[in-house]
Design an enzyme around this catalytic site. Structure first.
Site, PDB file in Angstrom:
ATOM      1  N   HIS A  36       0.671  -1.260  -0.036  1.00 14.41           N
ATOM      2  CA  HIS A  36       0.113   0.007  -0.020  1.00 14.41           C
ATOM      3  C   HIS A  36       0.886   1.146  -0.014  1.00 14.41           C
ATOM      4  O   HIS A  36       0.513   2.357  -0.505  1.00 14.41           O
ATOM      5  CB  HIS A  36      -0.938   0.042   1.203  1.00 14.41           C
ATOM      6  N   ASP A  44       0.697   4.297  -2.652  1.00 10.07           N
ATOM      7  CA  ASP A  44       0.831   5.717  -2.414  1.00 10.07           C
ATOM      8  C   ASP A  44       1.826   6.380  -3.053  1.00 10.07           C
ATOM      9  O   ASP A  44       1.556   7.633  -3.804  1.00 10.07           O
ATOM     10  CB  ASP A  44       0.822   5.927  -0.801  1.00 10.07           C
ATOM     11  N   HIS A  46       3.348  10.829   2.090  1.00  9.32           N
ATOM     12  CA  HIS A  46       2.759  11.925   1.027  1.00  9.32           C
ATOM     13  C   HIS A  46       3.828  13.223   1.330  1.00  9.32           C
ATOM     14  O   HIS A  46       4.266  13.720   0.202  1.00  9.32           O
ATOM     15  CB  HIS A  46       1.362  12.332   1.314  1.00  9.32           C
TER      16      HIS A  46
HETATM   17 ZN   LIG Z   1      -2.790   5.312   0.771  1.00  9.74          ZN
END
Ligand SMILES: [Zn+2]
Length: 315
Positions: A251, A255, A278
């Protein structure tokens, strides 16, 4: 099978959009509200653009780029100068990247994209249902020319390195506090073929204590075992368990794929993420684009042709 309509294009690598508009409804992860989203075809050169259909008294158009990312705390959120924003875009961005969609208008009636099941698989299905159209414009790519890195000084870092072809990714996570996650590493060379099967399925995850904290902050209201893997100590609370042993690190890779696509075109290079999120990927892209000696925008057909020629010469 994806319906891929070919308009008359002489390019092998070309820009792409959807064949048809396609609507969907889902829950917003943080607001807990029902969100309506429609993916719409867009012309050559349009890019990836969000439109807030619930806002009419301000600029409701938000083009995606590394520069329009305004918040990276819980998700990647893009916004414009009027303060109008859309959050939780990263999994949809990953699916767009996976299919090489370069031009699309995404209408949403909320400040976040519906979270679906917390992975990218529902967006993949939506795009497949809409169909993909090849457009008559050469696809450009960002070729990494020299190493660029971002380190937060707290043990997390990201790096982009030059590579000859395509985008490859290495990711490492290390959750010492949870045995079920622990240290995981994952590597992949991305292609349009392997995105769907290799990484699209991996769901977002969080810890039970965090869920409580987020709720207290008025966030995560839409979060549930339906759209996230929830870990409590060394236990996964979801009845169905994990979709793969390494779903967590896959995952995080998903991202990264979504965040890297803020550039709106494929990258020719290698990305490495160590315990990053992020914010790290966005900072890396900003740094990359600020250094004109670190990258070149290439026409992918021409680039592949020159690689072929070089191979022939060396043979
Ligand atoms: Zn995510």
């Amino acid at each position: 099978m994806i319906a891929e309509i070919t308009t008359l294009t002489k390019y092998k690598n070309c820009e792409k959009t959807l064949q048809n508009a396609i609507p969907c409804v889902g829950v917003g992860l943080h607001s807990g509200r029902r969100v309506h989203m429609t993916l719409r075809p867009a012309p050559v050169g349009y890019g990836i653009v969000f439109k807030r259909t619930d806002i009419s008294d301000k600029d409701n158009i938000i083009p995606v780029s590394q520069e329009t990312v305004v918040d990276t705390r819980m998700c990647s959120c893009v916004g414009n100068k009027d303060g109008v924003s859309v959050g939780t875009i990263e999994h949809l961005m990953a699916a767009l990247s996976g299919f090489g969609i370069t031009n699309i208008l995404i209408e949403v009636d909320s400040a976040e994209v519906p979270v679906m099941d917390g992975s990218a698989i529902d967006y993949v299905t939506l795009i497949e249902c809409a169909g993909i159209v090849k457009q008559d414009a050469p696809l450009k790519a960002v070729k990494i020319l020299k190493e660029v890195s971002f380190d937060d000084g707290k043990g997390s870092n990201v790096c982009l390195y030059p590579a000859e072809k395509g985008l490859s990714i290495d990711f490492m996570i290390d959750f010492a506090k949870s045995k079920i996650i622990g240290r995981q590493e994952y590597s992949i060379s991305l292609t349009e073929r392997n995105f769907k099967d290799a990484i699209a399925y991996a769901r977002t995850f969080g810890f039970a204590q965090e869920v409580e904290m987020l709720r207290a902050m008025g966030l995560g209201k839409g979060g549930s075992l339906e759209n996230a893997v929830v870990v409590d100590g060394d236990v996964v609370l979801n009845k169905e368990g994990l979709r793969s042993e390494n779903e967590f690190v896959v995952h995080k890779t998903l991202d990264a794929v979504g965040d890297l696509y803020q550039l709106g075109m494929p990258i020719i290079g290698h990305f490495s993420g160590v315990k990053s999120g992020h914010m790290h990927t966005n900072q890396l892209l900003r740094q990359l684009m600020a250094d004109k000696t670190a990258y070149a925008i290439v026409n992918l057909d021409d680039y592949e042709e020159s690689l072929c020629q070089a191979l022939k010469r060396s043979a």
